[in-house]
Design a protein around this motif. Structure first.
Motif, PDB file in Angstrom:
ATOM      1  N   PRO A 153      16.419  60.612  36.257  1.00  0.00           N
ATOM      2  CA  PRO A 153      16.381  60.240  34.840  1.00  0.00           C
ATOM      3  C   PRO A 153      17.155  61.272  34.011  1.00  0.00           C
ATOM      4  O   PRO A 153      17.033  62.473  34.245  1.00  0.00           O
ATOM      5  CB  PRO A 153      14.899  60.257  34.489  1.00  0.00           C
ATOM      6  CG  PRO A 153      14.170  60.275  35.787  1.00  0.00           C
ATOM      7  CD  PRO A 153      15.093  60.809  36.812  1.00  0.00           C
ATOM      8  N   ASN A 189      17.328  67.193  36.269  1.00  0.00           N
ATOM      9  CA  ASN A 189      17.372  65.824  35.750  1.00  0.00           C
ATOM     10  C   ASN A 189      18.846  65.436  35.664  1.00  0.00           C
ATOM     11  O   ASN A 189      19.727  66.211  36.033  1.00  0.00           O
ATOM     12  CB  ASN A 189      16.635  65.720  34.401  1.00  0.00           C
ATOM     13  CG  ASN A 189      17.261  66.551  33.298  1.00  0.00           C
ATOM     14  OD1 ASN A 189      18.360  67.065  33.419  1.00  0.00           O
ATOM     15  ND2 ASN A 189      16.543  66.696  32.195  1.00  0.00           N
ATOM     16  N   SER A 197      14.365  72.487  39.822  1.00  0.00           N
ATOM     17  CA  SER A 197      14.054  71.303  39.040  1.00  0.00           C
ATOM     18  C   SER A 197      15.341  70.801  38.384  1.00  0.00           C
ATOM     19  O   SER A 197      16.159  71.596  37.921  1.00  0.00           O
ATOM     20  CB  SER A 197      13.018  71.654  37.965  1.00  0.00           C
ATOM     21  OG  SER A 197      12.771  70.552  37.140  1.00  0.00           O
ATOM     22  N   SER A 244      14.670  63.434  31.339  1.00  0.00           N
ATOM     23  CA  SER A 244      13.313  63.762  31.766  1.00  0.00           C
ATOM     24  C   SER A 244      13.070  65.259  31.579  1.00  0.00           C
ATOM     25  O   SER A 244      13.871  66.082  32.017  1.00  0.00           O
ATOM     26  CB  SER A 244      13.122  63.388  33.238  1.00  0.00           C
ATOM     27  OG  SER A 244      11.935  63.940  33.730  1.00  0.00           O
ATOM     28  N   THR A 245      11.975  65.619  30.942  1.00  0.00           N
ATOM     29  CA  THR A 245      11.653  67.037  30.773  1.00  0.00           C
ATOM     30  C   THR A 245      10.835  67.572  31.943  1.00  0.00           C
ATOM     31  O   THR A 245      10.664  68.776  32.067  1.00  0.00           O
ATOM     32  CB  THR A 245      10.895  67.295  29.460  1.00  0.00           C
ATOM     33  OG1 THR A 245       9.723  66.505  29.448  1.00  0.00           O
ATOM     34  CG2 THR A 245      11.765  66.994  28.269  1.00  0.00           C
ATOM     35  N   SER A 246      10.341  66.688  32.803  1.00  0.00           N
ATOM     36  CA  SER A 246       9.575  67.160  33.962  1.00  0.00           C
ATOM     37  C   SER A 246      10.502  67.469  35.130  1.00  0.00           C
ATOM     38  O   SER A 246      10.285  68.415  35.869  1.00  0.00           O
ATOM     39  CB  SER A 246       8.531  66.123  34.372  1.00  0.00           C
ATOM     40  OG  SER A 246       9.162  64.909  34.729  1.00  0.00           O
ATOM     41  N   GLY A 247      11.544  66.707  35.332  1.00  0.00           N
ATOM     42  CA  GLY A 247      12.532  66.961  36.376  1.00  0.00           C
ATOM     43  C   GLY A 247      12.018  66.684  37.773  1.00  0.00           C
ATOM     44  O   GLY A 247      10.824  66.503  37.997  1.00  0.00           O
ATOM     45  N   GLU A 248      12.928  66.615  38.709  1.00  0.00           N
ATOM     46  CA  GLU A 248      12.617  66.440  40.123  1.00  0.00           C
ATOM     47  C   GLU A 248      13.308  67.542  40.906  1.00  0.00           C
ATOM     48  O   GLU A 248      14.320  68.081  40.476  1.00  0.00           O
ATOM     49  CB  GLU A 248      13.090  65.062  40.603  1.00  0.00           C
ATOM     50  CG  GLU A 248      12.343  63.919  39.944  1.00  0.00           C
ATOM     51  CD  GLU A 248      12.799  62.566  40.449  1.00  0.00           C
ATOM     52  OE1 GLU A 248      13.148  62.480  41.644  1.00  0.00           O
ATOM     53  OE2 GLU A 248      12.809  61.635  39.648  1.00  0.00           O
ATOM     54  N   ALA A 293      15.079  70.219  31.896  1.00  0.00           N
ATOM     55  CA  ALA A 293      13.994  70.228  32.876  1.00  0.00           C
ATOM     56  C   ALA A 293      13.912  71.546  33.642  1.00  0.00           C
ATOM     57  O   ALA A 293      13.655  71.571  34.837  1.00  0.00           O
ATOM     58  CB  ALA A 293      14.121  69.045  33.837  1.00  0.00           C
ATOM     59  N   SER A 296       8.697  70.144  24.632  1.00  0.00           N
ATOM     60  CA  SER A 296       9.445  68.885  24.610  1.00  0.00           C
ATOM     61  C   SER A 296      10.945  69.126  24.412  1.00  0.00           C
ATOM     62  O   SER A 296      11.748  68.218  24.617  1.00  0.00           O
ATOM     63  CB  SER A 296       8.909  67.982  23.499  1.00  0.00           C
ATOM     64  OG  SER A 296       9.054  68.627  22.242  1.00  0.00           O
TER      65      SER A 296
END
Length: 177
Positions: A41, A56, A54, A44-48, A111, A106
């Motif tokens: 995404p 995005n 991390s 996305s602020t959470s990231g993968e 991310a 936010s």
């Protein structure tokens, strides 16, 4: 300190700048390409997790663009590669500080997590060091082209041949001829 293009180019140092920019650029390109290939995404602020960091879509894109800049600097070489390395390295360190302040907010649009911040600091210092190698120091050797450019009078004296001496009485050294 001023970084100008009229500074002399030393081919041995140019190789250091090129290798540094190229290696770091390829590492960032791989990281960014993996993130883009995974279809992360974009905001996305959470990231993968990608390669232990991390990420995005936006961070992946920024990584690819930065990699292209570094690789272009490596291809051009010389003072351009050095200046690109110093600039990108400084931006990485600044990015680490900014993103450290934005963690768990936010506004963390890239991310970032703590490993990303540490990576940003380390990568920034590595890239900047490659750019400054042999160019920025208080103890540059007298044959360094940057030292010679900054100290032209002393460089002339250090490269001028020593005056010939005449032998004095009984073969003792005399005065210059």
């Amino acid at each position: 300190m001023k970084l100008h293009e009229e500074l002399p180019v030393d081919h041995r140092l140019s190789q250091v700048y090129r290798v540094g920019a190229g290696l770091c650029g390829v590492a960032l390109l791989v990281f960014g390409a993996l993130g883009l290939a995974d279809g992360l995404p974009f905001f996305s602020t959470s990231g993968e997790r990608i390669a232990g960091l991390s990420s995005n879509g936006l961070l992946s894109l920024v990584s690819v663009v930065t990699a292209v800049v570094l690789i272009a600097g490596a291809v051009i070489g010389g003072n351009v590669a050095s200046t690109v390395n110093i600039t990108v390295g400084t931006l990485f360190v600044l990015s680490g500080f900014v993103n450290l302040a934005l963690l768990d907010s936010s506004a963390n649009v890239l991310a970032f997590r703590i490993p990303n911040v540490l990576f940003s600091f380390v990568m920034g210092l590595v890239i900047a060091t490659f750019g400054m190698y042999g160019r920025v120091s208080g103890k540059l050797p007298l044959d360094n082209p940057y030292w010679q450019h900054r100290h032209p009078r002393q460089a002339e004296r250090s490269t001028a041949p020593a005056p010939a001496h005449r032998a004095g009485p009984a073969g003792l050294p005399g005065r210059p001829a």
